[in-house]
Design an enzyme around this catalytic site. Sequence first.
Site, short mmCIF file in Angstrom:
data_model
loop_
_atom_site.label_atom_id
_atom_site.label_comp_id
_atom_site.label_asym_id
_atom_site.label_seq_id
_atom_site.Cartn_x
_atom_site.Cartn_y
_atom_site.Cartn_z
N HIS A 1 -40.12 -2.93 27.60
CA HIS A 1 -40.56 -4.25 27.29
C HIS A 1 -40.08 -5.20 27.31
CE1 HIS A 1 -44.06 -1.70 24.92
NE2 HIS A 1 -42.78 -1.11 24.03
N ASP B 1 -38.35 2.85 26.36
CA ASP B 1 -39.25 2.50 25.23
C ASP B 1 -38.34 1.21 24.67
OD1 ASP B 1 -41.47 1.42 23.92
OD2 ASP B 1 -40.72 2.72 21.87
N TYR C 1 -52.63 3.63 23.08
CA TYR C 1 -51.69 3.99 22.34
C TYR C 1 -52.63 4.97 20.90
CZ TYR C 1 -47.46 3.63 19.79
OH TYR C 1 -46.22 4.69 18.40
N HIS D 1 -41.07 3.34 30.36
CA HIS D 1 -42.19 2.47 30.03
C HIS D 1 -41.37 1.50 28.75
CE1 HIS D 1 -45.14 2.48 26.18
NE2 HIS D 1 -43.52 1.44 25.33
#
Length: 308
Positions: A37, A261, A161, A35
């Site tokens: 981005h 994250d 989410y 996970h």
Amino acid sequence: MTMAPGFEKTPGWLDWYADPSRPRFRLPEGAVDAHCHVFGPGAEFPYAPERKYTPCDASKDQLFALRDHLGFARNIVVQATCHGTDNRAMLDALRASGGRARGVATVRPDVPDEELRELHEAGVRGVRFNFVKRLVDAAPRQDLLDLVGRIAPYGWHVVVYFEAADLPGLREFLLSVPAPLVVDHMGRPDTSEDPDGPEFEAFLDFMRARPDVWCKVTCPERLTVSGPPALDGERAAYRDVVPFARRVVGEFPDRVLWGTDWPHPNLVSHMPDDGLLVDFIPHIAPSPDLQHRLLVANPMRLYWPDAG
Ligand code: 0GY
């Protein structure tokens, strides 16, 4: 951090940690950061007009440098809400990764089949349904179900989410979604509550309801109430999050994933040193066997089933 002309960061935005420490925990070979981005860069991939925040830039090259520094082999790049349904930055990262990244997209209900095919070819293996109200406007549930029908031929899953307080209202709908579900950040429990109490029990019960509900045991830095590592040399803190994550890993060792994250959107209390985050892993997955499932076997089964 660099910003594209015309994009002003959200006031108070915390930039990602530029000089993370090297983790003491040695990741198993082939570990997947499941996970993370990319943000922009905004000059190349402008942020979406409908976004709820404007981040600092966080490019694919910076993500790949972090991957190598921490000792990961692969990334799952999840479309961030600041890019809306424009998946170009995420796709650019997948294509530049040399097969070492796969992705989760956000798409419009009327996405053309051609675009879905293009996403699949670039390495997308899921769509994200976001129910966090501060991040997105609500989408009609029928649109989401229609979309699940459209992605079925590709064998994709749905990343969801939501916040713990919203699970009771979402539970039946989510369980009716005919695709594997992957829940972000343990369904965002309130970690000041008892990990054996009714709220988290309801989340575990949701996972028990279907054998294809997965969970990312991620984001201690986001979920913690007790706070980040102390300055006294203790590297793995976020103690309040540990019992929650251990319960999930203990009961569902073959349905858990872990990720950094990075670049950590919307943090308010502190920005984590990603090296310290990796040192959190053995506290929630204490044995080499659990670590291998969490970091290698499970994400490979979900994202690279073709790898053999
Ligand atoms: C996360 C968490 C958050 C943001 C997003 O796409 C996003 O904007 O996912 C958040 O603000 O809690 O998973 O990165």
